[in-house]
Design a protein around this motif. Structure first.
Motif, PDB file in Angstrom:
ATOM      1  N   GLY A  44      16.727  36.111  44.157  1.00  0.00           N
ATOM      2  CA  GLY A  44      16.817  35.551  45.507  1.00  0.00           C
ATOM      3  C   GLY A  44      16.932  34.035  45.504  1.00  0.00           C
ATOM      4  N   PHE A  45      16.092  33.369  44.723  1.00  0.00           N
ATOM      5  CA  PHE A  45      16.144  31.911  44.678  1.00  0.00           C
ATOM      6  C   PHE A  45      17.419  31.410  43.999  1.00  0.00           C
ATOM      7  CE2 PHE A  45      11.374  32.280  45.021  1.00  0.00           C
ATOM      8  CZ  PHE A  45      11.321  31.844  46.334  1.00  0.00           C
ATOM      9  N   GLY A  46      17.864  32.110  42.962  1.00  0.00           N
ATOM     10  CA  GLY A  46      19.123  31.736  42.307  1.00  0.00           C
ATOM     11  C   GLY A  46      20.299  31.867  43.252  1.00  0.00           C
ATOM     12  N   MET A  47      20.306  32.941  44.032  1.00  0.00           N
ATOM     13  CA  MET A  47      21.387  33.141  45.001  1.00  0.00           C
ATOM     14  C   MET A  47      21.324  32.076  46.090  1.00  0.00           C
ATOM     15  SD  MET A  47      21.348  37.291  45.171  1.00  0.00           S
ATOM     16  CE  MET A  47      22.585  37.450  46.456  1.00  0.00           C
ATOM     17  N   ALA A  48      20.121  31.668  46.477  1.00  0.00           N
ATOM     18  CA  ALA A  48      19.988  30.612  47.491  1.00  0.00           C
ATOM     19  C   ALA A  48      20.601  29.307  46.985  1.00  0.00           C
ATOM     20  CB  ALA A  48      18.517  30.410  47.854  1.00  0.00           C
ATOM     21  N   GLY A  61      27.257  19.699  37.899  1.00  0.00           N
ATOM     22  CA  GLY A  61      27.786  20.682  36.971  1.00  0.00           C
ATOM     23  C   GLY A  61      26.736  21.350  36.105  1.00  0.00           C
ATOM     24  N   TRP A  62      25.674  20.627  35.747  1.00  0.00           N
ATOM     25  CA  TRP A  62      24.644  21.207  34.893  1.00  0.00           C
ATOM     26  C   TRP A  62      23.899  22.342  35.582  1.00  0.00           C
ATOM     27  CZ3 TRP A  62      19.683  21.212  36.588  1.00  0.00           C
ATOM     28  CH2 TRP A  62      19.326  20.266  37.550  1.00  0.00           C
ATOM     29  N   VAL A  63      23.876  22.357  36.913  1.00  0.00           N
ATOM     30  CA  VAL A  63      23.178  23.427  37.640  1.00  0.00           C
ATOM     31  C   VAL A  63      23.833  24.773  37.341  1.00  0.00           C
ATOM     32  CG1 VAL A  63      22.656  24.344  39.948  1.00  0.00           C
ATOM     33  CG2 VAL A  63      22.322  21.917  39.466  1.00  0.00           C
ATOM     34  N   TRP A  64      25.168  24.785  37.294  1.00  0.00           N
ATOM     35  CA  TRP A  64      25.875  26.042  37.036  1.00  0.00           C
ATOM     36  C   TRP A  64      25.597  26.536  35.618  1.00  0.00           C
ATOM     37  CZ3 TRP A  64      26.761  27.770  41.487  1.00  0.00           C
ATOM     38  CH2 TRP A  64      27.124  26.907  42.518  1.00  0.00           C
ATOM     39  N   LEU A  67      22.045  27.892  35.621  1.00  0.00           N
ATOM     40  CA  LEU A  67      21.992  29.209  36.260  1.00  0.00           C
ATOM     41  C   LEU A  67      22.573  30.288  35.342  1.00  0.00           C
ATOM     42  CD1 LEU A  67      22.979  28.288  39.914  1.00  0.00           C
ATOM     43  CD2 LEU A  67      20.799  29.254  39.173  1.00  0.00           C
ATOM     44  N   ALA A  68      23.655  29.978  34.656  1.00  0.00           N
ATOM     45  CA  ALA A  68      24.251  30.949  33.734  1.00  0.00           C
ATOM     46  C   ALA A  68      23.281  31.279  32.600  1.00  0.00           C
ATOM     47  CB  ALA A  68      25.576  30.421  33.176  1.00  0.00           C
ATOM     48  N   VAL A  69      22.583  30.276  32.080  1.00  0.00           N
ATOM     49  CA  VAL A  69      21.629  30.506  30.994  1.00  0.00           C
ATOM     50  C   VAL A  69      20.431  31.314  31.487  1.00  0.00           C
ATOM     51  CG1 VAL A  69      19.985  29.339  29.454  1.00  0.00           C
ATOM     52  CG2 VAL A  69      22.326  28.496  29.647  1.00  0.00           C
ATOM     53  N   VAL A  70      19.879  30.937  32.640  1.00  0.00           N
ATOM     54  CA  VAL A  70      18.715  31.646  33.190  1.00  0.00           C
ATOM     55  C   VAL A  70      19.053  33.109  33.458  1.00  0.00           C
ATOM     56  CG1 VAL A  70      17.250  31.841  35.250  1.00  0.00           C
ATOM     57  CG2 VAL A  70      17.550  29.632  34.130  1.00  0.00           C
ATOM     58  N   PHE A  71      20.194  33.353  34.102  1.00  0.00           N
ATOM     59  CA  PHE A  71      20.542  34.738  34.420  1.00  0.00           C
ATOM     60  C   PHE A  71      21.072  35.493  33.215  1.00  0.00           C
ATOM     61  CE2 PHE A  71      20.067  33.069  38.659  1.00  0.00           C
ATOM     62  CZ  PHE A  71      19.242  34.046  39.186  1.00  0.00           C
ATOM     63  N   GLY A  72      21.590  34.791  32.228  1.00  0.00           N
ATOM     64  CA  GLY A  72      21.905  35.442  30.956  1.00  0.00           C
ATOM     65  C   GLY A  72      20.630  35.958  30.302  1.00  0.00           C
ATOM     66  N   MET A  99      25.534  37.291  38.495  1.00  0.00           N
ATOM     67  CA  MET A  99      25.117  35.902  38.696  1.00  0.00           C
ATOM     68  C   MET A  99      25.697  34.996  37.604  1.00  0.00           C
ATOM     69  SD  MET A  99      23.333  35.691  41.478  1.00  0.00           S
ATOM     70  CE  MET A  99      22.229  34.300  41.382  1.00  0.00           C
ATOM     71  N   VAL A 100      25.692  35.467  36.359  1.00  0.00           N
ATOM     72  CA  VAL A 100      26.297  34.685  35.270  1.00  0.00           C
ATOM     73  C   VAL A 100      27.783  34.500  35.549  1.00  0.00           C
ATOM     74  CG1 VAL A 100      26.908  34.703  32.814  1.00  0.00           C
ATOM     75  CG2 VAL A 100      24.602  35.355  33.526  1.00  0.00           C
ATOM     76  N   TYR A 101      28.441  35.570  35.941  1.00  0.00           N
ATOM     77  CA  TYR A 101      29.874  35.536  36.247  1.00  0.00           C
ATOM     78  C   TYR A 101      30.175  34.510  37.345  1.00  0.00           C
ATOM     79  CZ  TYR A 101      34.248  37.139  38.365  1.00  0.00           C
ATOM     80  OH  TYR A 101      35.500  37.206  38.919  1.00  0.00           O
ATOM     81  N   MET A 102      29.386  34.540  38.430  1.00  0.00           N
ATOM     82  CA  MET A 102      29.633  33.601  39.533  1.00  0.00           C
ATOM     83  C   MET A 102      29.328  32.166  39.112  1.00  0.00           C
ATOM     84  SD  MET A 102      28.592  35.602  43.022  1.00  0.00           S
ATOM     85  CE  MET A 102      26.923  35.941  42.540  1.00  0.00           C
ATOM     86  N   ALA A 103      28.274  31.966  38.310  1.00  0.00           N
ATOM     87  CA  ALA A 103      27.945  30.612  37.861  1.00  0.00           C
ATOM     88  C   ALA A 103      29.064  30.049  36.992  1.00  0.00           C
ATOM     89  CB  ALA A 103      26.622  30.619  37.092  1.00  0.00           C
ATOM     90  N   VAL A 104      29.605  30.869  36.109  1.00  0.00           N
ATOM     91  CA  VAL A 104      30.705  30.421  35.250  1.00  0.00           C
ATOM     92  C   VAL A 104      31.950  30.128  36.094  1.00  0.00           C
ATOM     93  CG1 VAL A 104      32.292  31.168  33.421  1.00  0.00           C
ATOM     94  CG2 VAL A 104      29.827  31.521  33.163  1.00  0.00           C
TER      95      VAL A 104
END
Length: 183
Positions: A44-48, A61-64, A67-72, A99-104
Motif C-alpha cells: 500500500g505505501f509503495g503504491m502510494a 530517479g533513485w526512488v524507482w 522501489l524495485a529493490v524493495v519489491f524484488g 511493482m518491480v515491473y512498474m518501478a523499472v
C-alpha cells in the motif's frame, strides 16, 4: 503517474490509507494474518509513492531503483513462502513482481512513454491487467455476502476481521489496475 492530478492524489490517498489500515491489522492475534498484513502494508505505501502525480512532483530517479529493490526482495520472500507453505502467497509474488515491473518502467529515461519515464511491455502490462481485473472481480464477489462471517467472534479486533482484510485487498487490486493502465 500519468493522468489527471486529482485522480492521482485520490489514488495516493487510497493506497496510503490502505497501507495504514494494514499496519493496524498487524496487531492480529493470528501470526499468518500479521505476516500478510505486513506485506500488504508495504504494498500500500509503495503504491502510494508510485502514484504521486508527475505533474506535481517528479520523484528522483533513485526512488524507482529503491522501489524495485524493495519489491524484488518482497517478491523473493513471497516466492520462498509460497514454496514453503503453498499457493496462498502467489498473489503477493505477482503483486511484488508487478511493482518491480512498474518501478523499472517508470525509471526508464523520459520521452520513451507514459508516466515519469518509459512505458512497459504491452504484453506483460496486458497480462498483469488481466490478472488484477480478475482478482478484483473475484475479491469483490467474496465481499457481497453481508451476513456474519462464521468463525469471527463477537468483539474481534480490527486485525481479525476477514471482511475488512478482503476490502483492503480489493482496494489495492483496484489501485493496481489503475496504475497498470498508466504504465
Amino acid at each position: 503517474m500519468h493522468g489527471p492530478v486529482s485522480s492521482g492524489w485520490l489514488l495516493v490517498a487510497l493506497c496510503a490509507a490502505t497501507g495504514a489500515y494494514c499496519l493496524l491489522r498487524m496487531r492480529s492475534r493470528v501470526v499468518e494474518q500479521r505476516r500478510a498484513a505486513g506485506g500488504e502494508a508495504l504494498m500500500g505505501f509503495g503504491m502510494a509513492v508510485m502514484a504521486v502525480p508527475a505533474a506535481v512532483f517528479t520523484l528522483p530517479g533513485w526512488v524507482w531503483t529503491a522501489l524495485a529493490v524493495v519489491f524484488g526482495g518482497a517478491g523473493l520472500h513471497a516466492l520462498w513462502a509460497a514454496a514453503r507453505t503453498g499457493a496462498g502467497h502467489l498473489h503477493h509474488l505477482i503483486g511484488a513482481g508487478a511493482m518491480v515491473y512498474m518501478a523499472v518502467a517508470m525509471a526508464a529515461p523520459a520521452g520513451h512513454g507514459h508516466g515519469h519515464g518509459g512505458s512497459g511491455t504491452p504484453l506483460l502490462t496486458g497480462t498483469l491487467l488481466l490478472y488484477f481485473v480478475a482478482y478484483v472481480l473475484v475479491t469483490g464477489v467474496r465481499l457481497v455476502p453481508v451476513a456474519t462471517m462464521p468463525g469471527v467472534a463477537e468483539g474481534a479486533g480490527w486485525g481479525d476481521r476477514p471482511e475488512l482484510a478482503r476490502a483492503c485487498r480489493l482496494s489495492m487490486g483496484i489501485a493496481m489496475v489503475a496504475m497498470l493502465l498508466a504504465v
